[in-house]
Motif scaffolding. Sequence first.
Motif, PDB file in Angstrom:
ATOM      1  N   THR A   1       0.846  -1.186   0.000  1.00 52.24           N
ATOM      2  CA  THR A   1       0.000   0.000   0.000  1.00 52.24           C
ATOM      3  C   THR A   1       0.884   1.240   0.000  1.00 52.24           C
ATOM      4  N   ASN A   2       0.254   2.384  -0.074  1.00 45.74           N
ATOM      5  CA  ASN A   2       1.013   3.651  -0.074  1.00 45.74           C
ATOM      6  C   ASN A   2       0.157   4.750   0.524  1.00 45.74           C
ATOM      7  N   GLY A   3       0.807   5.820   0.900  1.00 47.85           N
ATOM      8  CA  GLY A   3       0.054   6.950   1.433  1.00 47.85           C
ATOM      9  C   GLY A   3       0.951   7.956   2.110  1.00 47.85           C
ATOM     10  N   VAL A   4       0.321   8.979   2.636  1.00 50.69           N
ATOM     11  CA  VAL A   4       1.045  10.080   3.274  1.00 50.69           C
ATOM     12  C   VAL A   4       1.338   9.753   4.743  1.00 50.69           C
ATOM     13  N   PHE A   5       0.329   9.249   5.456  1.00 52.24           N
ATOM     14  CA  PHE A   5       0.467   8.868   6.863  1.00 52.24           C
ATOM     15  C   PHE A   5       1.147   9.989   7.665  1.00 52.24           C
TER      16      PHE A   5
ATOM     17  N   VAL B   1       5.732   5.368   1.279  1.00 55.69           N
ATOM     18  CA  VAL B   1       5.267   6.615   1.891  1.00 55.69           C
ATOM     19  C   VAL B   1       5.700   7.807   1.024  1.00 55.69           C
ATOM     20  N   ASN B   2       4.800   8.759   0.854  1.00 55.07           N
ATOM     21  CA  ASN B   2       5.104   9.926   0.012  1.00 55.07           C
ATOM     22  C   ASN B   2       6.258  10.752   0.584  1.00 55.07           C
ATOM     23  N   SER B   3       7.161  11.161  -0.269  1.00 57.11           N
ATOM     24  CA  SER B   3       8.194  12.117   0.144  1.00 57.11           C
ATOM     25  C   SER B   3       7.508  13.452   0.468  1.00 57.11           C
TER      26      SER B   3
ATOM     27  N   GLY C   1      -1.687  18.726  -2.834  1.00 58.35           N
ATOM     28  CA  GLY C   1      -2.559  19.849  -2.502  1.00 58.35           C
ATOM     29  C   GLY C   1      -3.291  19.711  -1.175  1.00 58.35           C
ATOM     30  N   LYS C   2      -2.662  19.076  -0.182  1.00 61.54           N
ATOM     31  CA  LYS C   2      -3.312  18.946   1.137  1.00 61.54           C
ATOM     32  C   LYS C   2      -3.189  20.243   1.945  1.00 61.54           C
ATOM     33  N   GLY C   3      -2.419  21.203   1.464  1.00 60.66           N
ATOM     34  CA  GLY C   3      -2.252  22.484   2.165  1.00 60.66           C
ATOM     35  C   GLY C   3      -0.781  22.855   2.255  1.00 60.66           C
TER      36      GLY C   3
ATOM     37  N   ILE D   1      10.368   5.348   0.663  1.00 61.97           N
ATOM     38  CA  ILE D   1       9.839   6.697   0.398  1.00 61.97           C
ATOM     39  C   ILE D   1       9.844   6.904  -1.117  1.00 61.97           C
ATOM     40  N   PHE D   2       8.721   7.408  -1.666  1.00 60.71           N
ATOM     41  CA  PHE D   2       8.687   7.651  -3.122  1.00 60.71           C
ATOM     42  C   PHE D   2       8.433   9.127  -3.415  1.00 60.71           C
ATOM     43  N   SER D   3       8.895   9.570  -4.579  1.00 60.19           N
ATOM     44  CA  SER D   3       8.901  11.005  -4.887  1.00 60.19           C
ATOM     45  C   SER D   3       7.887  11.454  -5.915  1.00 60.19           C
ATOM     46  N   ASP D   4       7.293  10.512  -6.667  1.00 56.44           N
ATOM     47  CA  ASP D   4       6.324  10.913  -7.699  1.00 56.44           C
ATOM     48  C   ASP D   4       4.954  11.134  -7.074  1.00 56.44           C
ATOM     49  N   LYS D   5       4.033  11.615  -7.897  1.00 55.95           N
ATOM     50  CA  LYS D   5       2.675  11.808  -7.384  1.00 55.95           C
ATOM     51  C   LYS D   5       1.980  10.443  -7.227  1.00 55.95           C
ATOM     52  N   VAL D   6       2.221   9.547  -8.171  1.00 56.20           N
ATOM     53  CA  VAL D   6       1.621   8.207  -8.134  1.00 56.20           C
ATOM     54  C   VAL D   6       2.775   7.190  -8.003  1.00 56.20           C
TER      55      VAL D   6
ATOM     56  N   ILE E   1      -0.750  -8.429  -3.946  1.00 56.35           N
ATOM     57  CA  ILE E   1      -2.002  -7.730  -3.607  1.00 56.35           C
ATOM     58  C   ILE E   1      -1.687  -6.267  -3.339  1.00 56.35           C
ATOM     59  N   TYR E   2      -2.432  -5.373  -3.983  1.00 55.31           N
ATOM     60  CA  TYR E   2      -2.293  -3.931  -3.744  1.00 55.31           C
ATOM     61  C   TYR E   2      -3.544  -3.468  -3.012  1.00 55.31           C
ATOM     62  N   VAL E   3      -3.347  -2.664  -1.959  1.00 54.32           N
ATOM     63  CA  VAL E   3      -4.463  -2.272  -1.090  1.00 54.32           C
ATOM     64  C   VAL E   3      -4.501  -0.761  -0.868  1.00 54.32           C
ATOM     65  N   LYS E   4      -5.736  -0.207  -0.848  1.00 49.64           N
ATOM     66  CA  LYS E   4      -5.939   1.186  -0.398  1.00 49.64           C
ATOM     67  C   LYS E   4      -7.139   1.179   0.554  1.00 49.64           C
ATOM     68  N   GLY E   5      -7.288   2.296   1.256  1.00 51.71           N
ATOM     69  CA  GLY E   5      -8.421   2.431   2.172  1.00 51.71           C
ATOM     70  C   GLY E   5      -9.729   2.613   1.414  1.00 51.71           C
TER      71      GLY E   5
ATOM     72  N   ASP F   1     -11.615   4.940   1.097  1.00 55.30           N
ATOM     73  CA  ASP F   1     -11.868   6.249   0.483  1.00 55.30           C
ATOM     74  C   ASP F   1     -11.467   6.232  -0.997  1.00 55.30           C
ATOM     75  N   TYR F   2     -11.036   5.060  -1.503  1.00 50.88           N
ATOM     76  CA  TYR F   2     -10.679   4.927  -2.926  1.00 50.88           C
ATOM     77  C   TYR F   2     -11.534   3.857  -3.580  1.00 50.88           C
ATOM     78  N   GLU F   3     -11.642   3.930  -4.927  1.00 49.00           N
ATOM     79  CA  GLU F   3     -12.308   2.897  -5.738  1.00 49.00           C
ATOM     80  C   GLU F   3     -11.209   2.244  -6.571  1.00 49.00           C
TER      81      GLU F   3
ATOM     82  N   ASP G   1     -10.522   3.278 -10.176  1.00 47.08           N
ATOM     83  CA  ASP G   1      -9.924   4.594 -10.466  1.00 47.08           C
ATOM     84  C   ASP G   1      -8.401   4.598 -10.295  1.00 47.08           C
ATOM     85  N   LEU G   2      -7.836   3.501  -9.819  1.00 50.21           N
ATOM     86  CA  LEU G   2      -6.428   3.528  -9.423  1.00 50.21           C
ATOM     87  C   LEU G   2      -5.480   3.050 -10.531  1.00 50.21           C
ATOM     88  N   PRO G   3      -4.584   3.909 -11.016  1.00 52.00           N
ATOM     89  CA  PRO G   3      -3.590   3.449 -12.002  1.00 52.00           C
ATOM     90  C   PRO G   3      -2.699   2.351 -11.425  1.00 52.00           C
ATOM     91  N   GLU G   4      -2.527   2.373 -10.112  1.00 54.86           N
ATOM     92  CA  GLU G   4      -1.718   1.345  -9.443  1.00 54.86           C
ATOM     93  C   GLU G   4      -2.330  -0.041  -9.660  1.00 54.86           C
ATOM     94  N   ALA G   5      -3.670  -0.112  -9.599  1.00 55.13           N
ATOM     95  CA  ALA G   5      -4.367  -1.398  -9.744  1.00 55.13           C
ATOM     96  C   ALA G   5      -4.158  -1.959 -11.149  1.00 55.13           C
TER      97      ALA G   5
HETATM   98  O1  LIG Z   1      -2.486   9.078   1.877  1.00 51.57           O
HETATM   99  P1  LIG Z   1      -3.248   9.172   0.611  1.00 51.57           P
HETATM  100  O2  LIG Z   1      -3.617  10.593   0.247  1.00 51.57           O
HETATM  101  O3  LIG Z   1      -4.370   8.188   0.492  1.00 51.57           O
HETATM  102  O4  LIG Z   1      -2.165   8.657  -0.473  1.00 51.57           O
HETATM  103  C1  LIG Z   1      -2.165   8.976  -1.806  1.00 51.57           C
HETATM  104  O5  LIG Z   1      -2.627   7.869  -2.552  1.00 51.57           O
HETATM  105  C2  LIG Z   1      -2.672   8.114  -3.951  1.00 51.57           C
HETATM  106  C3  LIG Z   1      -3.355   6.884  -4.518  1.00 51.57           C
HETATM  107  O6  LIG Z   1      -2.499   5.770  -4.476  1.00 51.57           O
HETATM  108  C4  LIG Z   1      -4.045   7.085  -5.831  1.00 51.57           C
HETATM  109  O7  LIG Z   1      -3.120   7.110  -6.918  1.00 51.57           O
HETATM  110  C5  LIG Z   1      -1.236   8.385  -4.456  1.00 51.57           C
HETATM  111  O8  LIG Z   1      -1.240   8.678  -5.810  1.00 51.57           O
HETATM  112  C6  LIG Z   1      -0.658   9.579  -3.656  1.00 51.57           C
HETATM  113  O9  LIG Z   1       0.683   9.856  -4.001  1.00 51.57           O
HETATM  114  C7  LIG Z   1      -0.735   9.304  -2.165  1.00 51.57           C
HETATM  115  O10 LIG Z   1       0.157   8.232  -1.811  1.00 51.57           O
END
Ligand SMILES: O=P(O)(O)O[C@@H]1O[C@H]([C@H](O)CO)[C@@H](O)[C@H](O)[C@@H]1O
Length: 167
Positions: free
Chosen positions: A34-38, A63-65, A73-75, A101-106, A118-122, A124-126, A129-133
């Motif tokens: 999985t991935n995210g900001v955390f 984890v996002n850099s 755009g979280k602020g 730690i990753f540096s791109d947007k996706v 297996i790739y997992v998100k919370g 709050d995602y479908e 819609d996920l390019p990762e999927a």
């Molecule tokens: O912590 P978030 O905001 O759920 O994490 C984002 O998830 C995006 C998701 O994987 C859809 O592409 C990802 O692109 C983004 O960089 C954050 O990790």
Amino acid sequence: MSKHFPAPSFEKKIVSGERLREAVQRLPRPIVMTNGVFDILHRGHVTYLAQAATLGASLVVAVNSDASVRMLGKGDDRPVNREEDRAAVLAALESVSLVTIFSDKVPLEPIAAVRPDIYVKGGDYEVEDLPEARLVASWGGRSCTIAFEFERSTTALLKKIRGGAEK
Ligand SMILES: O=P(O)(O)O[C@@H]1O[C@H]([C@H](O)CO)[C@@H](O)[C@H](O)[C@@H]1O
Ligand SMILES: Nc1ncnc2c1ncn2[C@@H]1O[C@H](COP(=O)(O)OP(=O)(O)OP(=O)(O)O)[C@@H](O)[C@H]1O
């Protein structure tokens, strides 16, 4: 005189993008990723990560850099916690096997390096819609979302700390 402690062993779970492919070879499969900001870890996050870990034998978290959080755009004041601190807190969790730690947007690059089963998100995602999927499906992996059990968010916590209305 204060005692000197060596670096805690969980720090070894943090690997750079360059070392990721090799580090993953030592993990038991199936690998869940999985991935995210955390940014400020809360009960929703730790429950979600514990549940994700049960779907396989290892859990890798990308984890996002700090720079990539700013792209989301979280602020202007985010992230609150810098990338190495967010990575360390995640690595200290029992459910987490490896953190990068990753540096791109996706996070397509770390996902391609790990090739999770297996790739997992919370919830709050479908998945659709996920390019990762789509990437994970290209080697026969599957993706799923895990419904929220606790309605918590870093944004709500910050609002509360700063005197907003959230309970
Ligand atoms: O912590 P978030 O905001 O759920 O994490 C984002 O998830 C995006 C998701 O994987 C859809 O592409 C990802 O692109 C983004 O960089 C954050 O990790
Ligand atoms: N309350 C929650 N329950 C379960 N999973 C969650 C919860 N909040 C976030 N997640 C999942 O955890 C990962 C990281 O989420 P994220 O860092 O965006 O958390 P957040 O608290 O919603 O942050 P923010 O308020 O800054 O958007 C994502 O995969 C997300 O789907």
